[in-house]
Design a protein around this motif. Structure first.
Motif, PDB file in Angstrom:
ATOM      1  N   CYS A   1       0.827  -1.209   0.000  1.00 24.07           N
ATOM      2  CA  CYS A   1       0.000   0.000   0.000  1.00 24.07           C
ATOM      3  C   CYS A   1       0.864   1.262   0.000  1.00 24.07           C
ATOM      4  CB  CYS A   1      -0.937   0.000   1.211  1.00 24.07           C
ATOM      5  SG  CYS A   1      -2.324  -1.153   1.083  1.00 24.07           S
TER       6      CYS A   1
ATOM      7  N   LEU B   1      -5.787  -0.664  -1.372  1.00 19.98           N
ATOM      8  CA  LEU B   1      -4.892  -0.223  -2.454  1.00 19.98           C
ATOM      9  C   LEU B   1      -5.470   0.981  -3.185  1.00 19.98           C
ATOM     10  CD1 LEU B   1      -3.391  -3.224  -4.484  1.00 19.98           C
ATOM     11  CD2 LEU B   1      -2.185  -1.486  -3.177  1.00 19.98           C
TER      12      LEU B   1
ATOM     13  N   MET C   1      -5.245   4.351  -1.616  1.00 22.66           N
ATOM     14  CA  MET C   1      -3.957   5.031  -1.740  1.00 22.66           C
ATOM     15  C   MET C   1      -3.968   6.035  -2.895  1.00 22.66           C
ATOM     16  SD  MET C   1      -2.193   3.883   0.781  1.00 22.66           S
ATOM     17  CE  MET C   1      -3.761   3.762   1.650  1.00 22.66           C
TER      18      MET C   1
END
Length: 544
Positions: A337, A493, A496
């Motif tokens: 991440c 993910l 992010m």
């Protein structure tokens, strides 16, 4: 309360097929049963089609959102607020929705209801920001009220569209991971990157055409409406194709059992948006309590069957359990991440300011000069060339997604990840050192390398992590992703990306003001990307 009952092995064969694991006798056989069936190339392309439509719409937003916002009179002091609102909302809500989709009980499956909802919101947002001003102008006579409502509707449309377009990627990836075998996941992710690049290229090329003097421009009223019609029809068609590509199993059982049902009932309702028919994978079926037990049955063994309680399901999506799952994320997920955040921060730093960079630094134009002055005309020419550079980026992203298939067996996922960051850092650094037209356009290919890398490799790594953890679980080990599903990992993910937008929106503008030149953007982007190389090399794992 959870209900359980023990069934002797000789009675198992008398149960309906949807209620037993009929052929599980060894760990190898269990693993084969858990692996979803192989999908045809056509089905994988159908699943990936939505990425073409989404990126086409993204290109329309990139080309027209700023001119539309300026044309309705949005104050410059509020401009950054528009681009910060969407990623902030997405960063907060993305993991919540990702976790909720892991336990969705819709008869369409776990992911498709979310994808459909977000797709509708995308079309709504695009409708508002490309058509809102025209509708307000036609319906409101008072000039002051028309200005206020024009700004409000356009800003709201941009926020809704940006939020939905960012948000939709997470359930799309989780849907892919749920219904595809490990080999097909890798293949489909390459198709995702390929169609993302082609969609972006088609969108930028469509936006570059002067529609005002064409029949469509005259008939629909303006080029904004022409682009809207192309984008809305394009996205709607490909969204329907995507939702009809591969069937899902409604939640009501162990996630692993859903994969078993997909294998056993693959031919039923294949390609339909509806779930398998009644009698197949009934939500009120029984499931084996342990995969490892099922793999080691002997003549005196019993199968313990359980029906999950409503309380057990709801417990997984409380805020407390969600926060705990995020903070207890295994280190290899957390490092992935962080690397994804670094990569998107570097990429967005260049992409959001690239046309301005070509106008000011490459062409030496002045965006603040009078609109009929030579300096401003030169700046506009630079912006047009910048759009062609972004088109080169989109095309090369599609090309590189195919080249990755050749590269992966040679250097692996981690090597491919490292190369993407390194080439982007090198390319942006050279653009800063040699800001002329030819070298800038050629080096835009490095943007395509980074784009393809960010859209595929991190999700390939997530799929690899889950595959190995499922094998460990089948073999009786304790999986490190216990209590979390693929939805929340994909959402983490994708979150992010929103965090990167927040960092770029809040920081890059201040950096440009401090340095006094937009050239600092590509310098900072290069430095961040090269730092990302080091982080990938030191911390990202391919074999956790």
């Amino acid at each position: 309360m959870t209900r359980s009952t023990a069934l002797p092995k000789d009675k198992v064969s008398q149960l309906p097929q949807s209620q037993v694991w009929s052929s599980c006798r060894t760990d190898v056989e269990v693993r084969e049963q858990l692996e979803p069936p192989r999908r045809s190339t056509l089905r994988l392309l159908m699943h990936s089609a939505v990425m073409f439509g989404r990126e086409f719409c993204y290109a329309a937003e990139g080309a027209f959102a700023t001119p539309v916002l300026l044309s309705v009179g949005l104050p410059s002091s509020l401009y950054s607020l528009v681009w910060l609102t969407s990623p902030i909302l997405g960063f907060i809500l993305q993991p919540v929705v990702g976790s909720a989709s892991d336990y969705s009980r819709s008869r369409w499956g776990r992911r498709r209801p979310y994808i459909l909802t977000l797709g509708v919101l995308m079309v709504l947002g695009m409708t508002l920001f490309l058509n809102g001003d025209a509708v307000v102008t036609a319906t409101i006579k008072d000039r002051k009220q028309r200005h206020i409502w024009g700004v409000l509707i356009t800003v709201f449309g941009v926020i809704v569209f940006d939020f939905s377009a960012d948000f939709i990627d997470s359930p799309i990836k989780a849907y892919l991971f749920d219904v595809c075998s490990h080999q097909d996941k890798e293949k489909a992710l390459h198709f995702h990157a390929l169609l993302t690049g082609l969609g972006g290229a088609a969108g930028y090329l469509t936006g570059a055409i002067d529609w005002k003097n064409t029949f469509l421009g005259t008939f629909l009223g303006s080029e904004y409406q022409v682009i809207y019609v192309f984008a809305a029809i394009n996205f709607t068609i490909f969204l329907i194709v995507h939702l009809s590509s591969i069937p899902e199993i409604p939640f009501g059982q162990n996630v692993e059992f859903q994969k078993f049902c997909l294998l056993q009932n693959n031919a039923h309702s294949y390609g339909s948006i509806e779930s398998p028919a009644d009698g197949h994978c009934n939500p009120n079926f029984y499931k084996p309590s342990s995969l490892s037990v099922m793999g080691k049955l002997d003549d005196n063994s019993q199968i313990t069957c359980m029906k999950p309680s409503e309380e057990e399901v709801l417990r997984h999506i409380t805020l407390k359990s969600l926060i705990k799952a995020l903070f207890s994320m295994p280190s290899h997920y957390r490092f992935l991440c962080v690397s994804h955040l670094i990569g998107w921060t570097a990429f967005l730093s260049t992409m959001l300011f690239f046309t301005d960079f070509t106008g000011q630094v490459v062409y030496h134009g002045n965006p603040y000069a009078d609109h009929n002055s030579t300096s401003y005309i030169i700046y506009e020419r630079g912006v047009e060339i910048g759009c062609w550079g972004l088109c080169i980026n989109a095309i090369f992203s599609a090309v590189y997604s195919y080249f990755q298939k050749v590269l992966l067996p040679q250097i692996g996922l981690k090597g491919t990840y490292f190369v993407g960051y390194f080439l982007f850092g090198l390319g942006t650094g050279l653009i800063a050192l040699f800001p002329n037209v030819l070298s800038t356009l050629v080096l835009c290919t490095a943007f395509g390398v980074m784009s393809s890398t960010l859209y595929t490799v991190p999700f390939n790594l997530i799929a690899e992590y889950h595959r190995k953890e499922e094998i460990e679980k089948v073999n009786g080990g304790k999986a490190s992703n216990e209590g979390r599903g693929k939805g929340i990992d994909c959402a983490a993910l994708t979150a992010m990306v929103q965090l990167a937008q927040i960092l770029v929106g809040a920081g890059i503008g201040a950096l440009v003001n401090l340095a006094g030149t937009v050239k600092v953007v590509v310098v900072a982007s290069s430095a961040i990307s090269l730092f990302g190389c080091c982080f990938v090399g030191l911390f990202v794992q391919c074999d956790p």
